[in-house]
Design a protein around this motif. Structure first.
Motif, PDB file in Angstrom:
ATOM      1  N   PRO A   1       0.820  -1.203   0.000  1.00  0.00           N
ATOM      2  CA  PRO A   1       0.000   0.000   0.000  1.00  0.00           C
ATOM      3  C   PRO A   1       0.862   1.265   0.000  1.00  0.00           C
ATOM      4  O   PRO A   1       2.045   1.232   0.358  1.00  0.00           O
ATOM      5  CB  PRO A   1      -0.813  -0.111   1.292  1.00  0.00           C
ATOM      6  N   THR A   2       0.262   2.356  -0.411  1.00  0.00           N
ATOM      7  CA  THR A   2       0.946   3.638  -0.332  1.00  0.00           C
ATOM      8  C   THR A   2       1.265   3.944   1.127  1.00  0.00           C
ATOM      9  O   THR A   2       0.455   3.688   2.018  1.00  0.00           O
ATOM     10  CB  THR A   2       0.056   4.750  -0.910  1.00  0.00           C
ATOM     11  N   VAL A   3       2.464   4.464   1.359  1.00  0.00           N
ATOM     12  CA  VAL A   3       2.888   4.809   2.711  1.00  0.00           C
ATOM     13  C   VAL A   3       2.884   6.330   2.867  1.00  0.00           C
ATOM     14  O   VAL A   3       3.429   7.051   2.025  1.00  0.00           O
ATOM     15  CB  VAL A   3       4.280   4.243   3.037  1.00  0.00           C
ATOM     16  N   PHE A   4       2.255   6.778   3.920  1.00  0.00           N
ATOM     17  CA  PHE A   4       2.128   8.195   4.229  1.00  0.00           C
ATOM     18  C   PHE A   4       2.819   8.493   5.550  1.00  0.00           C
ATOM     19  O   PHE A   4       2.829   7.659   6.463  1.00  0.00           O
ATOM     20  CB  PHE A   4       0.645   8.587   4.367  1.00  0.00           C
ATOM     21  N   THR A   5       3.384   9.679   5.681  1.00  0.00           N
ATOM     22  CA  THR A   5       3.828  10.152   6.985  1.00  0.00           C
ATOM     23  C   THR A   5       2.585  10.387   7.838  1.00  0.00           C
ATOM     24  O   THR A   5       1.638  11.031   7.396  1.00  0.00           O
ATOM     25  CB  THR A   5       4.618  11.464   6.843  1.00  0.00           C
ATOM     26  N   ARG A   6       2.583   9.828   9.040  1.00  0.00           N
ATOM     27  CA  ARG A   6       1.418   9.925   9.928  1.00  0.00           C
ATOM     28  C   ARG A   6       1.426  11.289  10.627  1.00  0.00           C
ATOM     29  O   ARG A   6       2.217  11.546  11.535  1.00  0.00           O
ATOM     30  CB  ARG A   6       1.466   8.790  10.945  1.00  0.00           C
ATOM     31  N   VAL A   7       0.552  12.165  10.191  1.00  0.00           N
ATOM     32  CA  VAL A   7       0.548  13.544  10.688  1.00  0.00           C
ATOM     33  C   VAL A   7       0.355  13.593  12.196  1.00  0.00           C
ATOM     34  O   VAL A   7       0.973  14.400  12.895  1.00  0.00           O
ATOM     35  CB  VAL A   7      -0.536  14.370   9.961  1.00  0.00           C
ATOM     36  N   ALA A   8      -0.473  12.696  12.733  1.00  0.00           N
ATOM     37  CA  ALA A   8      -0.758  12.702  14.174  1.00  0.00           C
ATOM     38  C   ALA A   8       0.484  12.460  15.021  1.00  0.00           C
ATOM     39  O   ALA A   8       0.503  12.801  16.206  1.00  0.00           O
ATOM     40  CB  ALA A   8      -1.831  11.658  14.501  1.00  0.00           C
ATOM     41  N   SER A   9       1.526  11.886  14.423  1.00  0.00           N
ATOM     42  CA  SER A   9       2.772  11.663  15.157  1.00  0.00           C
ATOM     43  C   SER A   9       3.643  12.914  15.231  1.00  0.00           C
ATOM     44  O   SER A   9       4.602  12.955  16.000  1.00  0.00           O
ATOM     45  CB  SER A   9       3.582  10.544  14.487  1.00  0.00           C
ATOM     46  N   PHE A  10       3.314  13.913  14.415  1.00  0.00           N
ATOM     47  CA  PHE A  10       4.197  15.072  14.276  1.00  0.00           C
ATOM     48  C   PHE A  10       3.543  16.386  14.692  1.00  0.00           C
ATOM     49  O   PHE A  10       4.066  17.454  14.403  1.00  0.00           O
ATOM     50  CB  PHE A  10       4.698  15.166  12.829  1.00  0.00           C
TER      51      PHE A  10
END
Length: 262
Positions: free
Chosen positions: A242-251
């Motif tokens: 699957p496409t991998v996204f930076t998890r905004v909630a972690s940042f």
């Protein structure tokens, strides 16, 4: 630092976020489709000499994008963009004043994570029915397995295919970390600071980088839960990759502090 987080909440409350004037198509089509014009009004086109990446307007003078998108010295963002080949009238073009890449980003190791950057604009965007803000998730917020989210951008329509002229959207169900980190999926490349979504016939593709993974919250607002980061080198829609996204909630702490200090 609690103050920056509070400030972000105040901005969202005052300006509103995540509620487009033109409602997006949210049919569960298997294939990607052209987005309804201006239905993702926080989507921006990041351009240097030509369009290179996507991004998300999170406050009137700040854009969220991927660190790996920052390769040139000068950028502008274009808001209220739909057809890249046409001047349709409502577009706003604003030069980027500052580019702030996450300090732990390693350009030689995309799968190491931290693929996130903030762009401070030279002036604030004019908020309108076609230019609006995305909501940011709370720090640590999680997504449910198979939760429907939408990736948007002007990337290639398929691996090796042409770039899209008009903004596209694709339904990408979330793949839980416990699944995405299995050896036959992404294995150790999938970090808890990432979100996996898709893995079937649809995915983001080259040119979608930096753009948002849009997920609707229980409050009816759209949140930018991911920043498009990477796909499998063998092809954009490789099964079980699957496409991998930076998890905004972690940042959220980094986003808040960076905006407050700049």
């Amino acid at each position: 630092m609690e103050l920056p987080v509070v400030l972000l909440s105040v901005v969202a409350a005052v300006c509103g976020c995540g509620v487009p004037s033109y409602l997006p198509y949210v049919s569960r089509v298997v294939e990607g489709e052209e987005a309804r014009p201006y239905s993702w009004p926080w989507q921006i086109s990041l351009e240097s000499f030509f369009p290179t990446c996507g991004g998300t307007l999170i406050v009137p003078n700040w854009v969220l994008t991927a660190a790996h998108c920052i390769t040139f010295h000068t950028y502008r963002v274009v808001l209220a963009e739909h057809d890249l080949n046409m001047e349709e009238g409502p577009e706003q073009s604003i030069m980027v004043d500052k580019m702030l890449v996450h300090p732990k980003w390693n350009k030689n190791c995309v799968s190491c994570g931290n693929d996130i950057a903030l762009l401070k604009l030279q002036k604030s965007a004019t908020i309108s029915d076609k230019v609006q803000l995305a909501c940011l998730p709370e720090h640590g917020a999680t997504l449910a397995h198979n939760q429907p989210c939408y990736v948007t951008g002007w990337g290639r329509l398929y691996s090796g295919g042409p770039q899209a002229n008009t903004l596209q959207q694709a339904l990408l169900p979330v793949v839980d970390h416990s699944v995405c980190s299995q050896s036959e999926w992404w294995g150790s490349s999938a970090k808890t600071t990432m979100v996996c979504a898709g893995g079937g016939s649809q995915s983001a593709c080259h040119g979608d980088s930096g753009g948002p993974l849009n997920c609707k919250g229980e409050d009816g607002r759209w949140y930018v839960q991911g920043v498009t980061s990477f796909v499998d080198g063998r092809g954009c829609n490789t099964p079980q990759k699957p496409t991998v996204f930076t998890r905004v909630a972690s940042f959220i702490p980094w986003i808040s502090e960076t905006m407050a200090q700049n």
